[in-house]
Write a protein that holds these residues in place. Sequence first.
Motif, PDB file in Angstrom:
ATOM      1  N   VAL A  21      -2.475  -2.335 -11.277  1.00  0.00           N
ATOM      2  CA  VAL A  21      -3.315  -2.108  -9.812  1.00  0.00           C
ATOM      3  C   VAL A  21      -2.863  -1.531  -9.063  1.00  0.00           C
ATOM      4  O   VAL A  21      -3.437  -0.054  -8.251  1.00  0.00           O
ATOM      5  CB  VAL A  21      -3.254  -3.362  -8.930  1.00  0.00           C
ATOM      6  N   GLY A  22      -1.646  -0.947  -8.817  1.00  0.00           N
ATOM      7  CA  GLY A  22      -1.159   1.090  -8.927  1.00  0.00           C
ATOM      8  C   GLY A  22      -0.210  -0.482  -7.399  1.00  0.00           C
ATOM      9  O   GLY A  22       0.083   0.973  -5.887  1.00  0.00           O
ATOM     10  N   ALA A  23      -0.098  -1.260  -6.884  1.00  0.00           N
ATOM     11  CA  ALA A  23       0.174  -1.785  -5.475  1.00  0.00           C
ATOM     12  C   ALA A  23       1.876  -1.347  -5.369  1.00  0.00           C
ATOM     13  O   ALA A  23       2.932  -0.462  -6.415  1.00  0.00           O
ATOM     14  CB  ALA A  23       0.282  -3.738  -6.236  1.00  0.00           C
ATOM     15  N   LEU A  70       2.130  -4.554   1.087  1.00  0.00           N
ATOM     16  CA  LEU A  70       1.974  -4.714   0.056  1.00  0.00           C
ATOM     17  C   LEU A  70       0.520  -3.445   0.280  1.00  0.00           C
ATOM     18  O   LEU A  70      -0.176  -3.479   1.132  1.00  0.00           O
ATOM     19  CB  LEU A  70       1.166  -4.859  -0.760  1.00  0.00           C
ATOM     20  N   GLU A  71       0.646  -1.752  -0.364  1.00  0.00           N
ATOM     21  CA  GLU A  71      -0.050  -1.388  -0.478  1.00  0.00           C
ATOM     22  C   GLU A  71      -0.859  -0.839  -1.407  1.00  0.00           C
ATOM     23  O   GLU A  71      -0.423  -1.004  -2.914  1.00  0.00           O
ATOM     24  CB  GLU A  71       0.256   0.130   0.402  1.00  0.00           C
ATOM     25  N   VAL A  72      -2.419  -0.655  -1.721  1.00  0.00           N
ATOM     26  CA  VAL A  72      -2.947  -0.220  -2.778  1.00  0.00           C
ATOM     27  C   VAL A  72      -3.958   0.915  -2.752  1.00  0.00           C
ATOM     28  O   VAL A  72      -4.668   0.393  -1.736  1.00  0.00           O
ATOM     29  CB  VAL A  72      -3.986  -1.256  -3.406  1.00  0.00           C
ATOM     30  N   ASP A  73      -4.443   1.678  -3.728  1.00  0.00           N
ATOM     31  CA  ASP A  73      -4.647   3.072  -2.735  1.00  0.00           C
ATOM     32  C   ASP A  73      -5.689   3.107  -4.284  1.00  0.00           C
ATOM     33  O   ASP A  73      -6.569   2.425  -4.816  1.00  0.00           O
ATOM     34  CB  ASP A  73      -4.650   4.051  -3.742  1.00  0.00           C
ATOM     35  N   LEU A  74      -6.776   2.589  -2.848  1.00  0.00           N
ATOM     36  CA  LEU A  74      -8.606   2.224  -3.346  1.00  0.00           C
ATOM     37  C   LEU A  74      -9.421   3.449  -4.385  1.00  0.00           C
ATOM     38  O   LEU A  74      -9.747   4.318  -4.024  1.00  0.00           O
ATOM     39  CB  LEU A  74      -9.124   1.869  -2.133  1.00  0.00           C
ATOM     40  N   THR A  87      -6.899   3.431   1.995  1.00  0.00           N
ATOM     41  CA  THR A  87      -5.845   2.746   0.279  1.00  0.00           C
ATOM     42  C   THR A  87      -6.340   0.618   1.780  1.00  0.00           C
ATOM     43  O   THR A  87      -6.226   0.813   2.515  1.00  0.00           O
ATOM     44  CB  THR A  87      -4.339   3.188   1.838  1.00  0.00           C
ATOM     45  N   LEU A  88      -5.876   0.883   1.212  1.00  0.00           N
ATOM     46  CA  LEU A  88      -5.300  -1.288   1.359  1.00  0.00           C
ATOM     47  C   LEU A  88      -4.116  -1.810   1.501  1.00  0.00           C
ATOM     48  O   LEU A  88      -2.833  -1.282   0.830  1.00  0.00           O
ATOM     49  CB  LEU A  88      -6.239  -1.962   0.121  1.00  0.00           C
ATOM     50  N   VAL A  89      -3.879  -2.159   2.724  1.00  0.00           N
ATOM     51  CA  VAL A  89      -2.865  -2.421   2.752  1.00  0.00           C
ATOM     52  C   VAL A  89      -2.774  -3.678   3.725  1.00  0.00           C
ATOM     53  O   VAL A  89      -3.178  -4.560   4.306  1.00  0.00           O
ATOM     54  CB  VAL A  89      -2.428  -2.305   4.523  1.00  0.00           C
ATOM     55  N   ALA A  90      -1.945  -4.450   3.063  1.00  0.00           N
ATOM     56  CA  ALA A  90      -1.808  -6.544   3.451  1.00  0.00           C
ATOM     57  C   ALA A  90      -0.725  -6.564   4.179  1.00  0.00           C
ATOM     58  O   ALA A  90       0.856  -6.358   3.346  1.00  0.00           O
ATOM     59  CB  ALA A  90      -1.682  -7.285   1.791  1.00  0.00           C
ATOM     60  N   ARG A  91      -0.492  -6.688   5.056  1.00  0.00           N
ATOM     61  CA  ARG A  91       0.299  -7.515   5.909  1.00  0.00           C
ATOM     62  C   ARG A  91       1.213  -9.025   6.267  1.00  0.00           C
ATOM     63  O   ARG A  91      -0.464  -9.235   6.551  1.00  0.00           O
ATOM     64  CB  ARG A  91       0.319  -6.952   7.449  1.00  0.00           C
ATOM     65  N   ALA A  92       2.000  -9.533   5.353  1.00  0.00           N
ATOM     66  CA  ALA A  92       1.707 -11.096   5.632  1.00  0.00           C
ATOM     67  C   ALA A  92       3.319 -11.370   6.222  1.00  0.00           C
ATOM     68  O   ALA A  92       4.099 -10.398   6.832  1.00  0.00           O
ATOM     69  CB  ALA A  92       2.108 -11.245   3.786  1.00  0.00           C
ATOM     70  N   SER A  93       3.045 -12.359   6.908  1.00  0.00           N
ATOM     71  CA  SER A  93       3.864 -13.067   7.780  1.00  0.00           C
ATOM     72  C   SER A  93       4.266 -14.469   8.374  1.00  0.00           C
ATOM     73  O   SER A  93       3.491 -14.843   8.148  1.00  0.00           O
ATOM     74  CB  SER A  93       4.034 -12.425   9.331  1.00  0.00           C
ATOM     75  N   THR A 135      -8.179  -1.859   5.715  1.00  0.00           N
ATOM     76  CA  THR A 135      -7.989  -0.423   5.194  1.00  0.00           C
ATOM     77  C   THR A 135      -7.781   0.614   5.664  1.00  0.00           C
ATOM     78  O   THR A 135      -7.682   0.695   7.003  1.00  0.00           O
ATOM     79  CB  THR A 135      -9.509  -0.451   4.742  1.00  0.00           C
ATOM     80  N   VAL A 136      -7.290   1.593   5.305  1.00  0.00           N
ATOM     81  CA  VAL A 136      -6.844   2.898   5.904  1.00  0.00           C
ATOM     82  C   VAL A 136      -7.513   3.958   5.404  1.00  0.00           C
ATOM     83  O   VAL A 136      -7.980   4.298   4.059  1.00  0.00           O
ATOM     84  CB  VAL A 136      -5.187   2.640   5.906  1.00  0.00           C
ATOM     85  N   ASP A 137      -8.130   4.646   6.834  1.00  0.00           N
ATOM     86  CA  ASP A 137      -9.371   5.723   6.275  1.00  0.00           C
ATOM     87  C   ASP A 137      -8.562   7.234   5.947  1.00  0.00           C
ATOM     88  O   ASP A 137      -7.267   7.252   6.107  1.00  0.00           O
ATOM     89  CB  ASP A 137     -10.357   6.279   7.031  1.00  0.00           C
ATOM     90  N   GLU A 138      -9.481   8.001   6.034  1.00  0.00           N
ATOM     91  CA  GLU A 138      -8.729   9.315   6.316  1.00  0.00           C
ATOM     92  C   GLU A 138      -7.723   9.902   7.367  1.00  0.00           C
ATOM     93  O   GLU A 138      -6.596  10.455   6.738  1.00  0.00           O
ATOM     94  CB  GLU A 138      -9.804  10.754   5.401  1.00  0.00           C
ATOM     95  N   ALA A 139      -7.949   9.646   8.220  1.00  0.00           N
ATOM     96  CA  ALA A 139      -7.787   9.794   9.831  1.00  0.00           C
ATOM     97  C   ALA A 139      -6.259   8.729   9.995  1.00  0.00           C
ATOM     98  O   ALA A 139      -6.210   8.799  10.991  1.00  0.00           O
ATOM     99  CB  ALA A 139      -8.423   9.795  10.777  1.00  0.00           C
ATOM    100  N   GLY A 140      -6.632   8.307   8.723  1.00  0.00           N
ATOM    101  CA  GLY A 140      -5.241   6.921   9.326  1.00  0.00           C
ATOM    102  C   GLY A 140      -5.629   5.807   9.899  1.00  0.00           C
ATOM    103  O   GLY A 140      -4.432   4.672  10.423  1.00  0.00           O
ATOM    104  N   ASP A 141      -6.786   6.111  10.570  1.00  0.00           N
ATOM    105  CA  ASP A 141      -7.212   4.737  11.335  1.00  0.00           C
ATOM    106  C   ASP A 141      -7.300   3.195  10.660  1.00  0.00           C
ATOM    107  O   ASP A 141      -7.686   2.926   9.483  1.00  0.00           O
ATOM    108  CB  ASP A 141      -8.697   4.467  11.584  1.00  0.00           C
ATOM    109  N   GLU A 142      -6.958   2.192  10.838  1.00  0.00           N
ATOM    110  CA  GLU A 142      -7.343   0.691  10.207  1.00  0.00           C
ATOM    111  C   GLU A 142      -7.988  -0.039  10.540  1.00  0.00           C
ATOM    112  O   GLU A 142      -8.789   0.473  12.272  1.00  0.00           O
ATOM    113  CB  GLU A 142      -5.288   0.254  10.418  1.00  0.00           C
TER     114      GLU A 142
END
Length: 142
Positions: free
Chosen positions: A26-28, A40-44, A97-103, A120-127
């Motif tokens: 997956v490229g995590a 955890l992050e994964v490029d989509l 990018t997919l970002v999974a933030r767990a706590s 998800t994070v777009d090209e501008a860095g917005d989540e």
Amino acid sequence: MTDPSHDLDLVLARKVLDAQPFSRLVGARITAFGDGAATLEVDLREELQQQNGFAHGGVLSYAADNALTFAAGTALGAAVLTAGFSIQYVRPARGRTLVARASVVHAGRRQAVVRCDLLTVDEAGDETLCAVAQGTVLSANG
């Protein structure tokens, strides 16, 4: 009594993730680890999309499962297993990018309840929030 998180660090967490063949496929990558949390992050890339160009739900579930487990590992120690989790998709996942933030929400001696936001994070860095998961993780050491 020692804190099990002292035995774990980001370098070790990355080695554990890299030892998972599916995670390599997956490229995590783990970008944060410790103090009851993990990211955890994964490029989509295209191979991880469904027919409409959104990230496949299985990719989001994978990211949630692994992020939940790694976060729990900071509280329970390295030997942990997911007992179960649920995921609610709130919008299609589209971005760079997919970002999974767990706590960890609560941890006892043998189990932890963990929450995960998937963004998800777009090209501008917005989540953008696309899913929320919650699960129970058990210590494999009984």
